[in-house]
Design a protein around this motif. Structure first.
Motif, PDB file in Angstrom:
ATOM      1  N   SER A 177       0.862  -1.284   0.012  1.00 31.52           N
ATOM      2  CA  SER A 177      -0.019  -0.022   0.169  1.00 31.52           C
ATOM      3  C   SER A 177       0.913   1.280  -0.225  1.00 31.52           C
ATOM      4  O   SER A 177       0.278   2.292  -0.528  1.00 31.52           O
ATOM      5  CB  SER A 177      -0.962   0.019   1.228  1.00 31.52           C
ATOM      6  OG  SER A 177      -0.222  -0.194   2.367  1.00 31.52           O
ATOM      7  N   ALA A 200       2.182   1.799  -3.514  1.00 28.77           N
ATOM      8  CA  ALA A 200       1.173   1.999  -4.423  1.00 28.77           C
ATOM      9  C   ALA A 200       0.912   3.629  -4.246  1.00 28.77           C
ATOM     10  O   ALA A 200       0.917   4.425  -5.324  1.00 28.77           O
ATOM     11  CB  ALA A 200      -0.090   1.348  -4.134  1.00 28.77           C
ATOM     12  N   ALA A 201       1.184   4.208  -2.901  1.00 23.69           N
ATOM     13  CA  ALA A 201       0.655   5.566  -2.580  1.00 23.69           C
ATOM     14  C   ALA A 201       1.811   6.321  -3.329  1.00 23.69           C
ATOM     15  O   ALA A 201       1.691   7.410  -3.796  1.00 23.69           O
ATOM     16  CB  ALA A 201       0.669   5.858  -1.063  1.00 23.69           C
TER      17      ALA A 201
END
Length: 160
Positions: free
Chosen positions: A24, A27-28
């Motif tokens: 995550s 992805a950010a």
């Protein structure tokens, strides 16, 4: 980020210390490498935990309204970054905290600038624990583990 496969990113520094980057978080950060975003530098902090010589990054902040984004500068000015670290610390009972920072450079293969190195030296002077510094570019990242004024470059081991 373009050069890493999907999944947990593992980087190694020094004598076997690992930096574990949650999918995550990858992805950010990758969101700010798109053609629409890369024109202006972006950044934020890493939140996670220290596990012996290792650092596990479980979350990050992204640019907030009071931050400054320019083609060759990201200035983290919004108090929301510190608030996110404090909230993680409180929620986790003191096991999760600020563990570093990230920003982008609008180039294929980034390298730290003099300003980056001075900023990191200042952070290492204020934070007693090891910290991670990451610069993401269009094609690769530059990452280091910093502690007690010393930076140790990290290499990508795995993207699984």
């Amino acid at each position: 980020m373009p050069r890493l496969r999907a999944g947990r990113v593992i980087l190694q520094f020094g004598d076997g210390g690992l930096i574990l980057l949650a999918p995550s978080v990858e992805a950010a950060v990758a969101r700010f490498l798109s053609d629409a975003e890369i024109r202006l530098e972006a950044g934020g902090i890493f939140v996670g935990s220290h596990r012996g010589p290792h650092v596990e990054i479980t979350a990050c902040t992204t640019p907030l309204p009071r931050d400054v984004r320019r083609p060759t500068l990201f200035d983290r000015r919004d108090p929301g970054h510190s608030a996110a670290a404090l909230e993680a610390w409180t929620r986790s009972g003191g096991t999760e905290t600020f563990v570093g920072e990230w920003h982008t450079h609008p180039v294929d293969d980034p390298m730290p600038s003099g300003l980056d190195r001075r900023t990191w030296a200042s952070i290492m002077g204020r934070v007693p624990d090891p910290v991670v510094f990451l610069i993401a570019g269009r094609r690769s990242v530059w990452c280091a583990h910093g502690w007690r004024g010393e930076l140790r470059r990290a290499a990508v081991l795995d993207g699984e």
